[in-house]
Design an enzyme around this catalytic site. Structure first.
Site, short mmCIF file in Angstrom:
data_model
loop_
_atom_site.label_atom_id
_atom_site.label_comp_id
_atom_site.label_asym_id
_atom_site.label_seq_id
_atom_site.Cartn_x
_atom_site.Cartn_y
_atom_site.Cartn_z
N ASP A 1 0.87 -1.16 0.00
CA ASP A 1 0.00 0.00 0.00
C ASP A 1 0.92 1.23 0.00
O ASP A 1 2.14 1.13 0.09
CB ASP A 1 -0.96 -0.03 1.20
CG ASP A 1 -2.18 0.86 0.96
OD1 ASP A 1 -2.12 1.74 0.08
OD2 ASP A 1 -3.20 0.69 1.66
C1 BGC Z 1 -5.06 3.13 0.16
C2 BGC Z 1 -5.29 2.02 -0.84
C3 BGC Z 1 -5.12 2.55 -2.26
C4 BGC Z 1 -3.78 3.22 -2.39
C5 BGC Z 1 -3.51 3.76 -3.79
C6 BGC Z 1 -3.80 3.92 -0.13
O1 BGC Z 1 -3.70 5.05 0.67
O2 BGC Z 1 -4.99 2.58 1.45
O3 BGC Z 1 -6.55 1.44 -0.67
O4 BGC Z 1 -5.26 1.51 -3.17
O5 BGC Z 1 -3.71 4.29 -1.48
O6 BGC Z 1 -4.27 4.85 -4.09
#
Ligand code: BGC
Length: 766
Positions: free
Chosen positions: A310
């Site tokens: 993430d």
């Molecule tokens: C979120 C994810 C997301 C990623 C990319 C993160 O902050 O937790 O769910 O896919 O950002 O945007």
């Protein structure tokens, strides 16, 4: 018979042929990957494991922001793709949606930058979680929590297919969706991104999303499909504090019983990628945990696809979680724990340089790098990116069209959940004089929620002007003369967060007196992740005060809830005769709501969670016996506080259904046996209606205290007035099993209870 047999044989040989072809193409991809890998330098390999965010390579006032209109910065592009050989980009620039044409332009340039060396295409990923989030003009569906309320597998499938189509139309082949987290905690700011609190419901709908995104046979080279990304593996949304990215404590038994099934089923359904939980489970950041990333995910579940972090989560191992002494050590820990690609986002040079050094120093083995890179390359081959790195958006003629709009509208109309309808005050008569009020009455932003045209959803009004707010939908439906709108309370931004303020509250209260009925639209403004953290689950004080004042007008009030999580309304609910939950129903949500309120659509949504009544009683429907008052027969007869406002599965209709004739194929089976359950459901009212028939199973005694009940089957049917249908379910040992003390599934002999509607029948497992 002969004819049937030969048909079966033809079908079998077609299936064999397809399987053979898939095997061959996988084999040829495998050899292509190996051959490419053998030509790659270490720098190239490390680059493939790197993902940066678009703002890093655009022109802008500083390194990480972009001017509008967005323009790639040739120097940064060259640095990222020629020098550092970066393999992946995510997100949009300036946190703003773009048309398919602009996306085509941006992604074409990125792919063209790759003009030297091995010319490995870049893989672009976004969070298209309820439609193509970052594509202007795309079709916005209800958010996942609302899709769960539809209990309609076909609508979920269709939504994912359309999202895949419109995401690929934007030349983006990788979608960070579905969210398969279990979220029984309404305090958590991302509950609305999930299918709610039940493992079986999440599992069933998750499978549909994979099918919709990846298509039949998971053939993601299909130009109308995308690679899915399961997230957030594992146990993300049950933090002890209820706040984003804070520690969770989950026993292995619970992890396997409640959190794992949906991921396992999605992996079995062929999902190509997975994203890791940003938080800590039992004190260990998941990004650093080989027990979860290797032992469980690879060795046990057999996941063959790509593991991506993430956002910035390798950095977090050092800066936030303090398990590494510097960035370099954090990278070593994460890559050795099984991470294939780092969503670095910003400081990608540091990631690449450090990883390169780590390999040279022998602290990360080159085999580990090869393994990770081959997964990245495999995905790129499977997506057909080597042949078609960019799509021709003009060929996507259904983009944003009426067929897709209809599907989104239908999903909204089946998700909206009628929670209360005293004296059948709904549906309303079109001649009634309606006052519409509340902060959610005239907002497209609140209907959509986060991840809509931007991360937090704050740009929705700009992009969604052509769709109807609740006020507009009511005016279209009943005529402008019948509808008065006064906000009463409104939202405004305050820094990163939003505040509420009185907006002609007295005027609204006064206007209630001269209306026939008040439609009071309350709830939340849009948010996701940390900005959505909450310290008080009650609906805000100001909205509560407003609701009480409106209720005191003595006029019938229809409370329309529009919220990402169930905000507690028990301080005034008793004074309100009708309550409708819209969740976050998307761009067609208000049209669907107006059709329901005026009776053109019969509501059929069912709650995907327990709607709590008190903030200290956040108990899920599938709790333990000691958590519910009526189940406790212990020595002290504790008055346990299980008292939700409305239970999981609750949802009214304008018609009535009666259940009868619950039958089991046997009352005794072996632990490996199956049992067929059937029940008759009749529409006993005056209107056609849809009903979700839910089967709950209770294991009456077990070596691990059983949940009071667990959903093990659901089927949505449509019935005309007077019509009866028989609904059948098959229960197998999988449904009867639970995770035992040794963390393995087990079916124990003993009594089980089947419950459908208010009917129950027991059987025993020998
Ligand atoms: C979120 C994810 C997301 C990623 C990319 C993160 O902050 O937790 O769910 O896919 O950002 O945007």
């Amino acid at each position: 018979m002969k004819y049937v047999l030969s048909l079966v044989m033809v079908a079998l040989s077609v299936t064999n042929l397809q399987a053979q072809k898939a095997k061959e193409s996988n084999l040829s991809i495998e050899s292509k990957v190996q051959s490419l890998l053998s030509k790659m330098t270490l720098q190239e390999k490390v680059g493939q494991m790197t993902q940066l965010t678009l703002d890093v390579i655009t022109k802008g006032p500083d390194r990480f922001s972009s001017t509008e209109p967005v323009e790639l910065d040739p120097l940064q592009v060259e640095k990222a793709f020629i020098k550092y050989k970066v393999g992946s980009v995510l997100n949009t620039a300036n946190n703003r949606a773009r048309t398919p044409e602009v996306w085509n332009n941006i992604i074409s340039r990125i792919q063209q930058a790759n003009k030297t060396g091995l010319k490995i295409p870049v893989i672009y990923g976004v969070d298209a979680i309820h439609g193509a989030t970052y594509t202007a003009g795309a079709t916005m569906f209800p958010q996942q929590i609302a899709m769960a309320a539809t209990r309609n597998r076909d609508l979920v499938l269709k939504g994912a297919e359309i999202t895949a189509y419109e995401t690929r139309a934007s030349s983006i082949p990788w979608n960070f969706s579905p969210v398969l987290d279990l979220c029984p905690d309404p305090r958590f700011p991302r509950q609305w991104e999930t299918f709610g609190e039940d493992p079986y419901l999440i599992t069933e709908l998750g499978k549909q999303m994979i099918k919709g995104y990846e298509g039949p046979g998971n053939n993601i080279s299909d130009p109308f499909r995308v690679a899915s990304c399961l997230k957030h593996f594992l146990g993300y949304q049950v933090s002890a504090s209820g706040k984003d990215r804070t520690p969770a404590y989950i026993s292995e038994q619970a992890l396997r019983e409640y959190h794992l099934p949906a991921f396992k089923a999605a992996i079995d359904a062929g999902a190509h990628t997975i994203m890791i939980n940003s938080g800590l489970v039992n004190g260990i950041p998941v990004h650093s945990n080989p027990d979860i990333l290797i032992k469980l995910l690879r060795q046990e579940l057999g996941f063959k696809g790509l593991v991506v972090t993430d956002w910035g989560d390798i950095e977090n191992l050092y800066q936030r979680d303090k398990i590494a002494r510097d960035h370099k050590e954090a990278i070593m820990i994460a890559i050795n724990a099984g991470i294939d690609m780092s969503m670095v986002a910003y400081e990608y040079e540091r990631f690449c340089d450090n990883l390169l050094e780590l390999v040279k120093e022998g602290k990360v083995k080159e085999e580990r790098i090869n393994e990770a890179v081959s997964r990245v390359l495999t995905l790129k081959y499977k997506l057909g990116l080597f042949e078609n790195p960019v799509m021709d958006y003009k060929k996507y003629t259904k983009f944003g069209g009426s067929e897709f709009a209809r599907a989104a509208y239908l999903a909204a109309s089946e998700s909206i959940t009628l929670l209360k309808n005293s004296n059948n005050i709904l549906p309303l008569n079109k001649n009634a004089k309606v006052l519409i009020t509340g902060p959610n009455a005239n907002s497209m932003r609140t209907l959509n929620g986060g991840w809509t045209y931007s991360w937090q959803g704050e740009k929705v009004e700009e992009f969604a002007a052509k769709y109807n707010t609740i006020v507009e939908a009511f005016k279209n439906k009943a005529g402008a003369n019948q509808v008065t709108y006064i906000p009463g309370v409104s939202y405004k931004m305050s820094g990163k967060y939003f505040e509420e303020y009185e907006d002609r509250m007295q005027e609204a209260v006064k206007a209630a007196a001269s209306a026939d009925v008040v439609v009071l639209c309350l709830g939340e403004n849009s948010y996701t992740e940390t900005p959505g953290n909450l310290s008080d689950l009650y609906l805000s004080d100001l909205q509560t005060e407003f609701a009480k004042k409106i209720a005191a007008s003595g006029k019938p009030v229809v409370l329309v809830l529009n919220e990402g999580r169930p905000r507690i309304i028990s301080k005034f609910e008793q004074q309100i005769p009708a309550v409708i939950q819209t969740y976050l129903p998307g761009n067609y949500g208000a049209d669907a709501l107006a059709d329901i309120i005026y009776g053109d659509i019969n509501p059929s949504g069912k709650l995907p969670y327990n709607y709590p009544k008190f903030p200290n009683s956040l108990v899920a429907y599938n709790h333990k016996p000691s958590e519910s008052r009526d189940m406790v027969q212990g020595v002290y007869n504790y008055d346990a506080d299980y008292n939700p406002q409305w239970e999981f599965g609750h949802g009214l209709s304008y018609t009535t259904f009666s259940y009868s004739n619950l039958q089991l194929s046997s009352d005794k089976i072996a632990s490996t046996g199956t049992i067929t359950v059937s029940v008759d459901v009749k529409n006993t009212g005056q209107r056609e209606g849809k009903e979700t028939v839910e089967l709950y199973l209770s294991d009456l005694y077990a070596s691990i205290t059983p949940d009071v009940k667990r959903l093990k089957g659901f089927e949505k049917i449509s019935l005309k007035p007077g019509e009866t249908k028989t609904v059948r379910f098959t229960l197998t040992s999988e449904h009867m099993s639970f995770i035992g003390k040794d963390n393995q599934p087990v079916v124990e002999p003993g009594e089980f209870k089947v419950e459908i509607g208010k009917l129950t029948k027991n059987f025993s497992v020998q």
